[in-house]
Design an enzyme around this catalytic site. Sequence first.
Site: not given
Ligand SMILES: NC(=O)NCCC[C@H](N)C(=O)O
Length: 256
Positions: A19, A63, A68-69, A88, A134, A164, A249
């Site tokens: 994404l 992704d 980390e997410d 996700r 998010r 984020h 992340c």
């Molecule tokens: N903690 C972060 O900075 N995560 C990056 C996530 C990138 C991923 N392409 C997203 O849009 O969720």
Amino acid sequence: MHRRLALVRRPSPRLADGLVTHIARSGAVDPGLALRQWQEYIDVLQRRGWSVIEAPPVDDCPDGVFIEDQVVVHGDVAVLCRSGAPERRAERVGVREAVESQGYRVSEIEAPGTLDGGDVLKHGRTVWVGVGGRSNTSGVDQLRTALEGHRVEVVPVPVTKVLHLKSAVTALPDGSIIGYPPLVDDPTVWDRFLAVPEESGAHVVLLGGASVLLSAAAPRTAQLLEERGLDVTTVDISEFEKVEGCVTCLSVRLRG
Ligand SMILES: NC(=O)NCCC[C@H](N)C(=O)O
């Protein structure tokens, strides 16, 4: 001495389909180069004394590498996130088992709550959570409940200009908060805010003591931090930056 342990997940061959929200897609993502960069990132962690465990790969999730997410840890609690990006949510598979294997008590964010780990910045007794992208206020409230008894204050802060909270700001070892001003909604949240001259320079991974990890895309910030007495290691993560990722992340630092 505490064992230092980091949770990671190898990149999907479909990383190019990741994404993007606040940046334009720029240049093709090279999955082979991404894998080599990810390996170098891990090599840096290991050279700095970190052991690494891998969550099971999720190759169908572009992704997935941004582990980390998916989970926030504090003390003995691991909070499984519910991403604000429905695409996700499948990445959560296997994360519970990974953290339970390390002795964590697990709780989960449930609907209507959303929380991405990238929105959670911890330092000392404060946990700041970015709201507006998010993560939502129900997610913040559920995180606060999960951390009851940890003697931390969970503080929501606005995030509207980047993906984020930790795309905008991170904490140095001394608790100063660094950020790239054009992307920080409200720098007055923090008593000690240090402006950095590059967007990628706003993201540091604390490696222990005065050591920090920074993107190779932020050479002026690296110099600034070195002048402040920090020991800076840089790593090229260009392929992850093309899909809005950053150094933070790519891992979750667990308690040893
Ligand atoms: N903690 C972060 O900075 N995560 C990056 C996530 C990138 C991923 N392409 C997203 O849009 O969720």
